[in-house]
Design an enzyme around this catalytic site. Structure first.
Site, short mmCIF file in Angstrom:
data_model
loop_
_atom_site.label_atom_id
_atom_site.label_comp_id
_atom_site.label_asym_id
_atom_site.label_seq_id
_atom_site.Cartn_x
_atom_site.Cartn_y
_atom_site.Cartn_z
CG HIS A 1 2.49 -24.11 -45.25
ND1 HIS A 1 2.14 -22.85 -46.19
CD2 HIS A 1 2.23 -23.41 -43.37
CE1 HIS A 1 2.52 -21.96 -45.41
NE2 HIS A 1 2.82 -21.77 -44.19
CD GLU B 1 0.46 -20.93 -40.88
OE1 GLU B 1 -0.18 -20.16 -41.46
OE2 GLU B 1 1.68 -21.39 -41.50
CG HIS C 1 6.98 -19.63 -44.31
ND1 HIS C 1 7.34 -19.87 -42.92
CD2 HIS C 1 5.74 -19.84 -44.59
CE1 HIS C 1 6.57 -20.18 -42.81
NE2 HIS C 1 5.03 -20.46 -42.65
CG HIS D 1 2.54 -17.52 -45.22
ND1 HIS D 1 0.99 -17.93 -44.75
CD2 HIS D 1 3.14 -17.95 -45.28
CE1 HIS D 1 0.78 -18.41 -44.27
NE2 HIS D 1 2.69 -19.03 -43.35
ZN ZN Z 1 3.52 -20.45 -43.38
#
Ligand code: ZN
Length: 245
Positions: A101, A82, A103, A173
């Site tokens: 980024h 990603e 989760h 996500h």
């Molecule tokens: Zn991710």
């Protein structure tokens, strides 16, 4: 690597390693998630670890990427699937100096419900402002994708959803936050998770009073002067508990 030889770059690499360890120690990332920082002398490049758990990142693991999400030195180790989250946000947002980024678990429910926005319920989350957009990947990848931002096209769509804001949720996500410095991005990532937890608790108790737009702006201005107080504590805690030595 040659591209990380200068002192400003070496310093950025060290801070990026610290950011990885802080985000793990604070429960924002686990085996997954990543943090990057824009290259200090090449705005068209950024620094990001090779593909690995953030809590285990060392200086040797940091690579340089271009704004297409490609490692500048080919033939290296495996890279994050990603990485296009980072490349496309840096491309769209000249003000973004760092991107996280994750989760982080308390945030995910806000990505999956309709009618309830993640909003600031206390001063440390004032930066969330009037509410955080949710990126719906189905609009760009159909209903059978793996939900990952795995190419530049999806990265650009996510960056468009983020627009000029500090954070974007990703349906089913996780979330992505940006900062005008690495310290600010880490601060925002930690407090996005804290704010989500507190908002969920508050909503169980009754109708919630959120910060006004003016309160959001004023608390953000004040908090921006206090970020290193948190960073220094979190870094000490991460080093004390580090598994990466
Ligand atoms: Zn991710």
């Amino acid at each position: 690597m040659s591209d990380t030889a200068s002192e400003p770059v070496s310093s950025a690499v060290r801070e990026l390693v610290d950011a990885n360890h802080i985000l793990f120690d604070q429960g924002v990332v686990d085996g997954f998630g990543h943090v990057s920082v824009r290259h200090p002398s090449r705005p068209d490049r950024f620094l990001l670890s090779r593909s690995m758990a953030p809590g285990l990142v060392t200086e040797r693991d940091v690579l340089v990427f271009d704004l297409d999400g490609a490692p500048v030195e080919p033939g290296g180790p495996a890279v994050y699937l990603e990485r296009f989250i980072h490349s496309e946000i840096y491309r769209k947002r000249p003000d973004a100096a760092a991107v996280v980024h994750s989760h982080s678990p308390a945030v995910v429910p806000f990505s999956a419900v309709t009618g309830t926005k993640l909003r600031p319920i206390f001063h440390m989350c004032g930066f969330l402002g009037a509410g955080t957009p949710v990126f719906e990947i189905r609009d760009f990848a159909g209903s059978e994708s793996d939900l990952l931002i795995s190419d530049g096209r999806l990265g650009a769509a996510l960056a468009a959803s983020l627009d000029q804001g500090p954070a974007v949720l990703m349906r089913g996500h996780g979330s992505t936050v940006v900062g005008s410095s690495l310290h600010q991005a880490v601060f925002r990532a930690v407090y996005t998770e804290v704010g989500a937890r507190l908002q969920t608790e508050a909503m169980r108790l009754g109708p919630v009073t959120y910060l006004t737009e003016g309160e959001s702006a004023a608390t953000t201005k004040t908090n921006n002067t206090q970020i290193d107080r948190a960073w220094n504590l979190w870094l000490k805690a991460a080093r004390t508990r580090s598994m990466a030595t």
